[in-house]
Design a protein around this motif. Sequence first.
Motif, PDB file in Angstrom:
ATOM      1  N   SER A 174       0.832  -1.207   0.000  1.00 43.87           N
ATOM      2  CA  SER A 174       0.000   0.000   0.000  1.00 43.87           C
ATOM      3  C   SER A 174       0.867   1.258   0.000  1.00 43.87           C
ATOM      4  O   SER A 174       1.847   1.355   0.741  1.00 43.87           O
ATOM      5  CB  SER A 174      -0.922   0.016   1.225  1.00 43.87           C
ATOM      6  N   ASP A 175       0.478   2.231  -0.813  1.00 41.37           N
ATOM      7  CA  ASP A 175       1.145   3.534  -0.814  1.00 41.37           C
ATOM      8  C   ASP A 175       0.440   4.508   0.122  1.00 41.37           C
ATOM      9  O   ASP A 175       1.070   5.329   0.781  1.00 41.37           O
ATOM     10  CB  ASP A 175       1.160   4.132  -2.226  1.00 41.37           C
ATOM     11  N   LEU A 176      -0.888   4.423   0.153  1.00 38.89           N
ATOM     12  CA  LEU A 176      -1.703   5.300   0.992  1.00 38.89           C
ATOM     13  C   LEU A 176      -2.733   4.447   1.715  1.00 38.89           C
ATOM     14  O   LEU A 176      -3.490   3.706   1.078  1.00 38.89           O
ATOM     15  CB  LEU A 176      -2.408   6.358   0.136  1.00 38.89           C
ATOM     16  N   VAL A 177      -2.751   4.522   3.044  1.00 30.55           N
ATOM     17  CA  VAL A 177      -3.641   3.699   3.863  1.00 30.55           C
ATOM     18  C   VAL A 177      -4.635   4.603   4.594  1.00 30.55           C
ATOM     19  O   VAL A 177      -4.237   5.564   5.259  1.00 30.55           O
ATOM     20  CB  VAL A 177      -2.849   2.864   4.892  1.00 30.55           C
ATOM     21  N   LEU A 178      -5.924   4.293   4.447  1.00 32.36           N
ATOM     22  CA  LEU A 178      -6.981   5.018   5.149  1.00 32.36           C
ATOM     23  C   LEU A 178      -7.452   4.163   6.309  1.00 32.36           C
ATOM     24  O   LEU A 178      -7.924   3.039   6.103  1.00 32.36           O
ATOM     25  CB  LEU A 178      -8.152   5.315   4.205  1.00 32.36           C
ATOM     26  N   MET A 179      -7.316   4.663   7.532  1.00 35.68           N
ATOM     27  CA  MET A 179      -7.706   3.903   8.720  1.00 35.68           C
ATOM     28  C   MET A 179      -8.558   4.777   9.631  1.00 35.68           C
ATOM     29  O   MET A 179      -8.357   5.990   9.712  1.00 35.68           O
ATOM     30  CB  MET A 179      -6.472   3.427   9.502  1.00 35.68           C
ATOM     31  N   HIS A 180      -9.477   4.148  10.328  1.00 31.57           N
ATOM     32  CA  HIS A 180     -10.293   4.857  11.321  1.00 31.57           C
ATOM     33  C   HIS A 180     -10.054   4.174  12.657  1.00 31.57           C
ATOM     34  O   HIS A 180     -10.841   3.325  13.088  1.00 31.57           O
ATOM     35  CB  HIS A 180     -11.773   4.817  10.933  1.00 31.57           C
ATOM     36  N   GLN A 181      -8.950   4.540  13.295  1.00 35.19           N
ATOM     37  CA  GLN A 181      -8.538   3.877  14.532  1.00 35.19           C
ATOM     38  C   GLN A 181      -7.924   4.895  15.492  1.00 35.19           C
ATOM     39  O   GLN A 181      -7.278   5.844  15.059  1.00 35.19           O
ATOM     40  CB  GLN A 181      -7.487   2.789  14.247  1.00 35.19           C
ATOM     41  N   PRO A 182      -8.084   4.688  16.796  1.00 36.91           N
ATOM     42  CA  PRO A 182      -7.398   5.545  17.770  1.00 36.91           C
ATOM     43  C   PRO A 182      -5.932   5.118  17.913  1.00 36.91           C
ATOM     44  O   PRO A 182      -5.654   3.935  18.091  1.00 36.91           O
ATOM     45  CB  PRO A 182      -8.179   5.295  19.065  1.00 36.91           C
ATOM     46  N   PHE A 183      -5.012   6.067  17.810  1.00 39.68           N
ATOM     47  CA  PHE A 183      -3.596   5.779  17.926  1.00 39.68           C
ATOM     48  C   PHE A 183      -3.022   6.327  19.228  1.00 39.68           C
ATOM     49  O   PHE A 183      -3.377   7.429  19.672  1.00 39.68           O
ATOM     50  CB  PHE A 183      -2.824   6.376  16.742  1.00 39.68           C
ATOM     51  N   GLU A 184      -2.139   5.567  19.820  1.00 41.37           N
ATOM     52  CA  GLU A 184      -1.508   5.941  21.082  1.00 41.37           C
ATOM     53  C   GLU A 184      -0.812   7.293  20.985  1.00 41.37           C
ATOM     54  O   GLU A 184      -0.818   8.091  21.924  1.00 41.37           O
ATOM     55  CB  GLU A 184      -0.503   4.860  21.484  1.00 41.37           C
ATOM     56  N   GLU A 185      -0.204   7.550  19.827  1.00 43.23           N
ATOM     57  CA  GLU A 185       0.554   8.788  19.650  1.00 43.23           C
ATOM     58  C   GLU A 185      -0.333  10.031  19.692  1.00 43.23           C
ATOM     59  O   GLU A 185       0.157  11.147  19.909  1.00 43.23           O
ATOM     60  CB  GLU A 185       1.318   8.742  18.318  1.00 43.23           C
ATOM     61  N   PHE A 186      -1.639   9.875  19.483  1.00 43.74           N
ATOM     62  CA  PHE A 186      -2.563  11.002  19.532  1.00 43.74           C
ATOM     63  C   PHE A 186      -3.297  11.086  20.865  1.00 43.74           C
ATOM     64  O   PHE A 186      -3.972  12.073  21.128  1.00 43.74           O
ATOM     65  CB  PHE A 186      -3.609  10.873  18.421  1.00 43.74           C
ATOM     66  N   ALA A 187      -3.217  10.043  21.672  1.00 46.45           N
ATOM     67  CA  ALA A 187      -4.012   9.976  22.899  1.00 46.45           C
ATOM     68  C   ALA A 187      -3.285  10.652  24.059  1.00 46.45           C
ATOM     69  O   ALA A 187      -2.064  10.721  24.103  1.00 46.45           O
ATOM     70  CB  ALA A 187      -4.323   8.526  23.250  1.00 46.45           C
ATOM     71  N   SER A 188      -4.061  11.148  25.011  1.00 43.21           N
ATOM     72  CA  SER A 188      -3.488  11.791  26.192  1.00 43.21           C
ATOM     73  C   SER A 188      -3.473  10.856  27.393  1.00 43.21           C
ATOM     74  O   SER A 188      -3.153  11.263  28.498  1.00 43.21           O
ATOM     75  CB  SER A 188      -4.296  13.052  26.533  1.00 43.21           C
ATOM     76  N   PHE A 189      -3.829   9.593  27.174  1.00 42.90           N
ATOM     77  CA  PHE A 189      -3.864   8.631  28.272  1.00 42.90           C
ATOM     78  C   PHE A 189      -3.490   7.250  27.733  1.00 42.90           C
ATOM     79  O   PHE A 189      -3.759   6.932  26.583  1.00 42.90           O
ATOM     80  CB  PHE A 189      -5.267   8.577  28.891  1.00 42.90           C
ATOM     81  N   PRO A 190      -2.841   6.412  28.543  1.00 39.14           N
ATOM     82  CA  PRO A 190      -2.455   5.072  28.090  1.00 39.14           C
ATOM     83  C   PRO A 190      -3.667   4.148  27.993  1.00 39.14           C
ATOM     84  O   PRO A 190      -4.601   4.239  28.783  1.00 39.14           O
ATOM     85  CB  PRO A 190      -1.482   4.604  29.181  1.00 39.14           C
ATOM     86  N   ASN A 191      -3.637   3.268  26.996  1.00 36.57           N
ATOM     87  CA  ASN A 191      -4.738   2.326  26.808  1.00 36.57           C
ATOM     88  C   ASN A 191      -4.225   1.193  25.936  1.00 36.57           C
ATOM     89  O   ASN A 191      -3.746   1.433  24.831  1.00 36.57           O
ATOM     90  CB  ASN A 191      -5.930   3.034  26.150  1.00 36.57           C
ATOM     91  N   ASP A 192      -4.338  -0.049  26.414  1.00 37.49           N
ATOM     92  CA  ASP A 192      -3.781  -1.166  25.662  1.00 37.49           C
ATOM     93  C   ASP A 192      -4.611  -1.507  24.425  1.00 37.49           C
ATOM     94  O   ASP A 192      -4.240  -2.371  23.644  1.00 37.49           O
ATOM     95  CB  ASP A 192      -3.625  -2.399  26.557  1.00 37.49           C
ATOM     96  N   LYS A 193      -5.748  -0.817  24.229  1.00 34.26           N
ATOM     97  CA  LYS A 193      -6.571  -1.061  23.047  1.00 34.26           C
ATOM     98  C   LYS A 193      -6.248  -0.085  21.911  1.00 34.26           C
ATOM     99  O   LYS A 193      -6.816  -0.172  20.823  1.00 34.26           O
ATOM    100  CB  LYS A 193      -8.054  -0.972  23.405  1.00 34.26           C
ATOM    101  N   LEU A 194      -5.345   0.855  22.153  1.00 39.13           N
ATOM    102  CA  LEU A 194      -4.973   1.827  21.133  1.00 39.13           C
ATOM    103  C   LEU A 194      -3.969   1.227  20.156  1.00 39.13           C
ATOM    104  O   LEU A 194      -3.137   0.402  20.529  1.00 39.13           O
ATOM    105  CB  LEU A 194      -4.366   3.078  21.775  1.00 39.13           C
ATOM    106  N   PHE A 195      -4.027   1.663  18.904  1.00 40.47           N
ATOM    107  CA  PHE A 195      -3.040   1.259  17.917  1.00 40.47           C
ATOM    108  C   PHE A 195      -1.748   2.044  18.132  1.00 40.47           C
ATOM    109  O   PHE A 195      -1.758   3.135  18.705  1.00 40.47           O
ATOM    110  CB  PHE A 195      -3.572   1.500  16.501  1.00 40.47           C
ATOM    111  N   THR A 196      -0.649   1.486  17.659  1.00 39.90           N
ATOM    112  CA  THR A 196       0.648   2.151  17.767  1.00 39.90           C
ATOM    113  C   THR A 196       1.394   2.014  16.446  1.00 39.90           C
ATOM    114  O   THR A 196       0.985   1.277  15.543  1.00 39.90           O
ATOM    115  CB  THR A 196       1.515   1.542  18.883  1.00 39.90           C
ATOM    116  N   CYS A 197       2.532   2.705  16.365  1.00 41.15           N
ATOM    117  CA  CYS A 197       3.393   2.592  15.186  1.00 41.15           C
ATOM    118  C   CYS A 197       3.786   1.139  14.923  1.00 41.15           C
ATOM    119  O   CYS A 197       3.944   0.727  13.772  1.00 41.15           O
ATOM    120  CB  CYS A 197       4.663   3.425  15.390  1.00 41.15           C
TER     121      CYS A 197
END
Length: 385
Positions: free
Chosen positions: A147-170
């Motif tokens: 894939s060259d361009l990926v469209l995702m609708h997911q919460p990412f850890e890097e954008f969140a202000s609190f830790p959560n093991d259900k968040l996506f990461t790099c």
Amino acid sequence: MAVKILATADNHLGFRQYGLVQRERDIEDSFKSILELAVRENADAITVSGDILHSIRPTAATIGFLKECNTFLEKNNIPCLVSIGNHDLSKPHWLTNINNNDGSGFEEVGFIVLDDESFDLHGINVFGATFSSKEEFDQGKNVPRDSDLVLMHQPFEEFASFPNDKLFTCDDLLYLPKDALVVVGDIHVNRTFHCPNADGNKPLTVISPGSTELISESEQDDKHVFKITFAKDSVEDGEVFKATGVTTTNLPIKTRKILRLEIRNEKDFESCVSLLKEKESTTPLVFLKFSTSVENVMTRLRTIFDISKLIIRPKPIVEYNGEEIVRGENDRGELTVADVLADIMPTNSPTYALTTRLLDPEADVHSVVDAFVDARLKEIDDGRS
């Protein structure tokens, strides 16, 4: 040669915020402005990273608006590639009923839903990942490696202000090629981050366009789309080479103006009135915190301004047992019981303070009511003496 894309997310079409038709129209207008911007920018496509719809059961009016948008896209020969978010997670997606796709030559323009599917956009491989939980996401399978361009609708850890093991990461995307770009929705903020441990000498870039109108009060006032430009080698002998570089630029979109005001005393009230008179012609959405110690704030404002044009969201600051309570501070944007109360009883009355306190789901109901009864009995006794 270059391929230009306008990337957006979280449009929430059909959302009648605060129960107001004006806000539903605002949300439609912001989306329409993106389509018009795509024409002015001579974009090859628009992408939506989830939640183009606010509900899996859109109204007939929303469907009608989408049909108008699809006709506009067809007329201007622009595809709008849509991945599926949590708000519009339906099988099939409603947009599959909108595009003509009747063999008339429009099969690759207008709304095109990518339900865990790829789309070849002039040699750029665009993949739309359908919303899934962290547990359901299978690295290397949910998103193809090419894939060259990926469209995702997911919460990412890097954008969140609190830790959560259900968040996506790099770490969930490290297998993607180093020049790939990921556009995410869900978080409603406009931001960019880089995955420093991505394979290769260039980090993987993840961008979030943010919502296209103010969906909740805590969001950024200014709204944007990303203009993505894929630089490419020229075409030789019919072969289109892979992307050789990608740049992203933030472009502002027109939305209703936001004002955030606070009234603690009469001087603040006068300043507020002066500012509102200055800005009244822009018909802003006003978030107004005011102390209930100031006399009849909303009643006075209604006599000065046309409230049908000036949208005011009142948030009384009530002092109860020495504690300041800001009504509606954590609301989600829907019309609440407290909104109705503010219109039918004085906001500086003990009854309003009590009712507001009881609306807090964490309130100790018995203690609050007992304290109110004790205070009222004392007032009665004091009045007799």
